[in-house]
Motif scaffolding. Structure first.
Motif, mmCIF file in Angstrom:
data_model
loop_
_atom_site.group_PDB
_atom_site.id
_atom_site.type_symbol
_atom_site.label_atom_id
_atom_site.label_comp_id
_atom_site.label_asym_id
_atom_site.label_seq_id
_atom_site.Cartn_x
_atom_site.Cartn_y
_atom_site.Cartn_z
ATOM 1 N N CYS A 174 15.370 -31.298 41.027
ATOM 2 C CA CYS A 174 13.921 -31.435 40.941
ATOM 3 C C CYS A 174 13.534 -32.910 40.883
ATOM 4 O O CYS A 174 14.304 -33.729 40.392
ATOM 5 C CB CYS A 174 13.397 -30.736 39.689
ATOM 6 S SG CYS A 174 13.649 -28.958 39.677
ATOM 7 N N SER A 176 12.474 -32.915 44.071
ATOM 8 C CA SER A 176 12.692 -32.761 45.517
ATOM 9 C C SER A 176 14.156 -33.026 45.834
ATOM 10 O O SER A 176 14.595 -34.170 45.853
ATOM 11 C CB SER A 176 11.795 -33.721 46.307
ATOM 12 O OG SER A 176 12.034 -35.061 45.931
ATOM 13 N N PRO A 218 9.662 -25.366 54.770
ATOM 14 C CA PRO A 218 8.874 -26.263 53.909
ATOM 15 C C PRO A 218 9.235 -27.728 54.136
ATOM 16 O O PRO A 218 10.325 -28.048 54.617
ATOM 17 C CB PRO A 218 9.258 -25.812 52.498
ATOM 18 C CG PRO A 218 10.623 -25.218 52.652
ATOM 19 C CD PRO A 218 10.649 -24.581 54.010
ATOM 20 N N VAL A 221 12.016 -29.070 49.355
ATOM 21 C CA VAL A 221 12.621 -27.996 48.569
ATOM 22 C C VAL A 221 13.126 -28.604 47.266
ATOM 23 O O VAL A 221 13.870 -29.591 47.273
ATOM 24 C CB VAL A 221 13.787 -27.327 49.323
ATOM 25 C CG1 VAL A 221 14.471 -26.289 48.432
ATOM 26 C CG2 VAL A 221 13.296 -26.690 50.615
ATOM 27 N N HIS A 270 15.834 -19.255 45.140
ATOM 28 C CA HIS A 270 14.493 -19.105 44.555
ATOM 29 C C HIS A 270 13.466 -18.721 45.619
ATOM 30 O O HIS A 270 12.512 -17.988 45.335
ATOM 31 C CB HIS A 270 14.081 -20.382 43.816
ATOM 32 C CG HIS A 270 13.911 -21.589 44.675
ATOM 33 N ND1 HIS A 270 14.962 -22.221 45.294
ATOM 34 C CD2 HIS A 270 12.788 -22.290 45.024
ATOM 35 C CE1 HIS A 270 14.518 -23.262 45.970
ATOM 36 N NE2 HIS A 270 13.201 -23.321 45.837
ATOM 37 N N ILE A 271 13.668 -19.177 46.850
ATOM 38 C CA ILE A 271 12.757 -18.811 47.937
ATOM 39 C C ILE A 271 13.001 -17.360 48.356
ATOM 40 O O ILE A 271 12.054 -16.595 48.584
ATOM 41 C CB ILE A 271 12.943 -19.771 49.126
ATOM 42 C CG1 ILE A 271 12.626 -21.204 48.689
ATOM 43 C CG2 ILE A 271 12.066 -19.358 50.302
ATOM 44 C CD1 ILE A 271 12.926 -22.256 49.743
ATOM 45 N N GLN A 275 9.797 -17.268 45.148
ATOM 46 C CA GLN A 275 9.214 -18.428 44.487
ATOM 47 C C GLN A 275 8.800 -19.481 45.523
ATOM 48 O O GLN A 275 9.243 -19.457 46.671
ATOM 49 C CB GLN A 275 10.217 -19.042 43.509
ATOM 50 C CG GLN A 275 10.803 -18.055 42.524
ATOM 51 C CD GLN A 275 9.752 -17.356 41.685
ATOM 52 O OE1 GLN A 275 8.775 -17.972 41.265
ATOM 53 N NE2 GLN A 275 9.943 -16.068 41.434
ATOM 54 N N ASP A 276 7.948 -20.408 45.094
ATOM 55 C CA ASP A 276 7.569 -21.516 45.959
ATOM 56 C C ASP A 276 8.788 -22.385 46.261
ATOM 57 O O ASP A 276 9.756 -22.415 45.495
ATOM 58 C CB ASP A 276 6.489 -22.369 45.298
ATOM 59 C CG ASP A 276 5.160 -21.631 45.169
ATOM 60 O OD1 ASP A 276 4.937 -20.670 45.944
ATOM 61 O OD2 ASP A 276 4.356 -22.012 44.292
ATOM 62 N N ALA A 277 8.708 -23.117 47.365
ATOM 63 C CA ALA A 277 9.826 -23.969 47.767
ATOM 64 C C ALA A 277 10.152 -25.009 46.704
ATOM 65 O O ALA A 277 11.315 -25.361 46.493
ATOM 66 C CB ALA A 277 9.520 -24.654 49.096
ATOM 67 N N PHE A 279 10.045 -25.235 42.891
ATOM 68 C CA PHE A 279 9.911 -24.254 41.812
ATOM 69 C C PHE A 279 10.348 -24.853 40.484
ATOM 70 O O PHE A 279 11.453 -25.339 40.360
ATOM 71 C CB PHE A 279 10.771 -23.029 42.139
ATOM 72 C CG PHE A 279 10.863 -22.021 41.025
ATOM 73 C CD1 PHE A 279 9.736 -21.345 40.582
ATOM 74 C CD2 PHE A 279 12.080 -21.754 40.416
ATOM 75 C CE1 PHE A 279 9.822 -20.419 39.555
ATOM 76 C CE2 PHE A 279 12.176 -20.826 39.390
ATOM 77 C CZ PHE A 279 11.051 -20.163 38.957
#
Length: 279
Positions: A174, A176, A218, A221, A270-271, A275-277, A279
């Protein structure tokens, strides 16, 4: 005042020494017991703990713990933990194991997909997907202790949300981890699958388009790393079984090596589960 004799002094000193020795032994015992329980290193013993599956049709399976292991891993720590959970331990490099995979490729991804495919219609209400060793750096715990991570898991939250990563800390992943469009244009060695410096992000865009056809790739991610998570059967079944079969077929057939293929799947879970890209 009574006179102090030599024998009296000697007895007093001996009693003092005895008291000190007993106190030291007690302290060593208490510290040793605590260290044995909270040691940040795994036990030197080895072996795989495997509970009998029993008759699934006669059980109410609320929680299954799916463990991706190799023959060298020590999973005995699970024997006395989480008595209400069914523990299914897959051994990826032993074709004769009670639970194994079609091919040892894609790291834990092959185990997770194999379990979903083989049990799609009879999944537990909550499925926890985990690695094998009790102590590993990516466990989100001050001692990297897997038992403590699992014991803090709020099953009601999983039931309510449908999916949760077992790791909350942002490092790694996270905010990105992969920029699919940018990294798809990366030069060698990042884009050379034979290079030790190849990056999964260079191949993520093409894999995404093949694995999730019709879904827009996306720009970014991001998700906490390391592919340990909990998900409900209801969330898994929001996709047809054929989707998971396609993901596993891709893992089996891709020319990407074990590390690259496994990492791509790691940042797709998660996708896949809605879930959103980021997350």
């Amino acid at each position: 005042m009574l006179p102090t004799t030599a024998s009296h002094v000697t007895r007093t000193r001996r009693l003092g020494h005895l008291w000190i020795c007993c106190t030291c032994l007690l302290i060593l015992f208490l510290v040793g017991s605590r260290s044995a329980h909270y040691s940040p290193w795994p036990s030197s013993s080895s072996g795989n703990a495997q509970e009998p599956l029993g008759n699934a049709s006669s059980q109410t399976l609320d929680v299954d713990l799916i463990v991706a292991s190799q023959a060298k891993d020590n999973t005995t720590w699970l024997l006395d933990e989480f008595a209400d959970w069914r523990k299914l331990i897959y051994v990826t490099d032993d074709p004769k194991a009670a639970l194994t995979v079609p091919r040892n490729k894609g790291r834990e991804g092959m185990v997770y997909l194999t379990h979903i495919i083989d049990n799609y219609d009879e999944l537990a209400k909550i499925i926890i997907f985990s690695h094998a060793n009790r102590y590993q750096w990516h466990n989100d715990d001050s001692l990297y202790e897997g038992q403590r991570v699992l014991s803090r898991l709020r099953l009601a939250h999983i039931q309510d949300q449908g999916y949760a990563n077992l790791r909350c800390v942002w490092t790694l992943g996270c905010p990105s981890e992969i920029r699919p469009h940018v990294e798809a244009e990366a030069p060698s060695p990042a884009s050379d699958p034979a290079s030790r410096n190849a990056r999964a992000g260079s191949f993520y865009k093409n894999a995404f388009e093949e694995l999730l056809p019709g879904v827009t790739v996306p720009d970014v991610v991001g998700a906490a790393c390391c592919a340990q998570f909990a998900v409900t059967a209801e969330r898994i079944r929001q996709r047809p079984k054929s989707d998971y079969e396609r993901y596993r077929t891709w893992l089996l057939q891709t020319e990407l090596n074990d590390d690259l293929a496994g990492r791509i799947i790691e940042y797709l879970w998660h996708i896949i589960f809605g879930q959103d890209a980021v997350f």
